[in-house]
Write a protein that holds these residues in place. Structure first.
Motif, PDB file in Angstrom:
ATOM      1  N   SER A  49      50.513  56.323  60.553  1.00  0.00           N
ATOM      2  CA  SER A  49      49.903  55.069  60.962  1.00  0.00           C
ATOM      3  C   SER A  49      49.940  54.976  62.485  1.00  0.00           C
TER       4      SER A  49
ATOM      5  N   ASN B 215      54.640  58.345  59.668  1.00  0.00           N
ATOM      6  CA  ASN B 215      53.806  58.234  58.460  1.00  0.00           C
ATOM      7  C   ASN B 215      52.313  58.271  58.809  1.00  0.00           C
TER       8      ASN B 215
ATOM      9  N   SER C 223      46.280  52.060  59.337  1.00  0.00           N
ATOM     10  CA  SER C 223      46.818  53.045  58.394  1.00  0.00           C
ATOM     11  C   SER C 223      45.693  53.973  57.981  1.00  0.00           C
TER      12      SER C 223
END
Lengths: 113, 115
Positions: free
Chosen positions: A73, A71, A24
């Motif tokens: 990640s 997102n 992440s």
């Protein structure tokens, strides 16, 4: 603010197995890169993703693949593991734009037995 | 081939000494030169970085000297402390084009500072 987070931190796999490593990036960063660091060497570039598209690939076999999610990640997959794949796998996060600073996570230690 | 060459491989200094680590590159398209510090079992942490429009940059006890014509840059650690014992990596990247953000690392220098 959270830095670059990677999971798992350590794992042991058997030759021939497959592994998935996760990353992440720092909040607001849209670029994720993966590096392999063998003991006693500098990190070697594997992949870079920016805005969910592959921007670059290093000199690694097709057993290595990656992807970036909406997102931002990312996952790194390695198939048909070899003993030589034992290394620290590092994820790096950046804005992906000129002038950006690149930050690394703590890495995932992979041991192939 | 190794795009960034780093020396020495290892370095031992006394506390208070000034270790110097040198790096050289060939690709004149490189325009961003960071140094990373790595402790055992940890990921590399950004220490200091320089762009070729300046010849020197200082941050605390760490100084980068940059020689664009010689394509060399070096890290100096002033008043070194035992806590500075770590592996140091120089790196280079291009801040434009398709490889923007890709870092090319040297092989690393293992620094030991004796108390």
């Amino acid at each position: 603010d959270a830095g670059v987070t990677q999971s798992p931190t350590h794992l042991i796999k058997t030759r021939g197995q497959q592994v998935t490593l996760r990353c992440s990036p720092i909040s607001g960063h849209k670029s994720v890169s993966w590096y392999q660091q063998v003991l006693g060497q500098g990190p070697q570039f594997i992949f870079q993703y920016y805005e969910k598209e592959e921007r670059g690939r290093g000199n690694f076999p097709d057993r290595f693949s990656a992807r970036q999610f909406p997102n931002y990640s990312s996952e790194l997959n390695v198939n048909a593991l070899l003993l030589g794949d034992s290394a620290l796998y590092l994820c790096a996060s950046g804005t992906g734009k000129t002038g950006n600073t690149i930050y690394f996570g703590e890495g995932s230690w992979l041991t192939v037995v | 081939q190794q795009q960034v060459k780093q020396s020495p491989q290892s370095l031992i200094v006394q506390k208070g000494g000034i270790p110097i680590i040198n790096c050289a590159y060939e690709n004149t398209a490189f325009d961003y030169f960071p140094w990373y510090q790595q402790f055992p079992g940890k990921g590399p942490a950004l220490l200091i970085a320089i762009r070729p429009d300046v010849s020197e940059k200082k941050e605390g006890r760490f100084t980068i000297s940059f020689n664009k014509s010689a394509k060399q840059f070096s890290l100096h650690i002033m008043d070194s402390q035992p806590g500075d014992s770590a592996t140091y990596f120089c790196a280079a990247s291009m801040e434009r084009g398709s490889t923007l953000g890709r870092l090319y690392f040297g092989r690393g220098t293992q620094l030991t500072v004796w108390p």
